[in-house]
Design a protein around this motif. Structure first.
Motif: not given
Length: 159
Positions: A59-64, A114-119, A139-141
């Motif tokens: 599992e990874g978290a990122l913001r594009l 875009i520009e929000d936290s996704i996993h 996933w977004h939230g």
């Protein structure tokens, strides 16, 4: 100048070892240094915070950022495919297995902002001979925006 000059690893030697069956875990991580998604020495790679990496999956978290935008306010579908190919591959590496992408099927379920936290998440679901079956998604939230499944092939030299 902002990115700097990271130490360079010999990824060619690690790749040769991988496909001759003599790679070690250290060689795999040398290859990952320039990974197109999350590689710390790759200046164009989206940076992923890996929250889980084990035999149960990743599992990874990122913001594009805007450089990955397709439709206004949304991540480009090709970037999604790029991210998921890397995430599903990483699930293999986390389980100390080796393979190359044979097929990758992607279903776009909702907009990925875009520009929000996704996993991103991925896990191995089975194996038949040289074929390793992997599934995952983004996933977004609590909302799954993309699902993916694919088959990775173990190199013949390792099969």
């Amino acid at each position: 100048a902002t990115v700097g000059e990271p130490a360079r690893r010999d990824t060619r030697a690690a790749n040769r070892k991988l496909f001759t069956g003599s790679a070690t875990t250290e060689d795999i991580f040398h290859m990952m240094d320039y990974d197109p998604v999350g590689g710390p020495s790759n200046p164009i790679a989206p940076q992923v915070e890996w929250l889980q990496e084990d035999q149960n999956g990743i599992e990874g978290a990122l913001r594009l950022g805007l450089q990955y935008q397709g439709p206004p306010g949304r991540v480009h579908g090709g970037v999604i495919a790029w991210l998921l190919d890397a995430a599903l591959s990483r699930a293999l590496h986390a389980a100390f297995r080796l393979g190359v992408t044979g097929t990758l099927n992607i279903r776009y379920l909702a907009a990925t902002p875009i520009e929000d936290s996704i996993h991103c998440r991925a896990r191995i679901t089975g194996q038949e001979g040289r074929k390793i079956f992997v599934e995952g998604g983004i996933w977004h939230g609590d909302t799954q925006t993309v699902s993916a499944e694919g088959i990775w092939l173990t190199p013949k030299s390792l099969g």
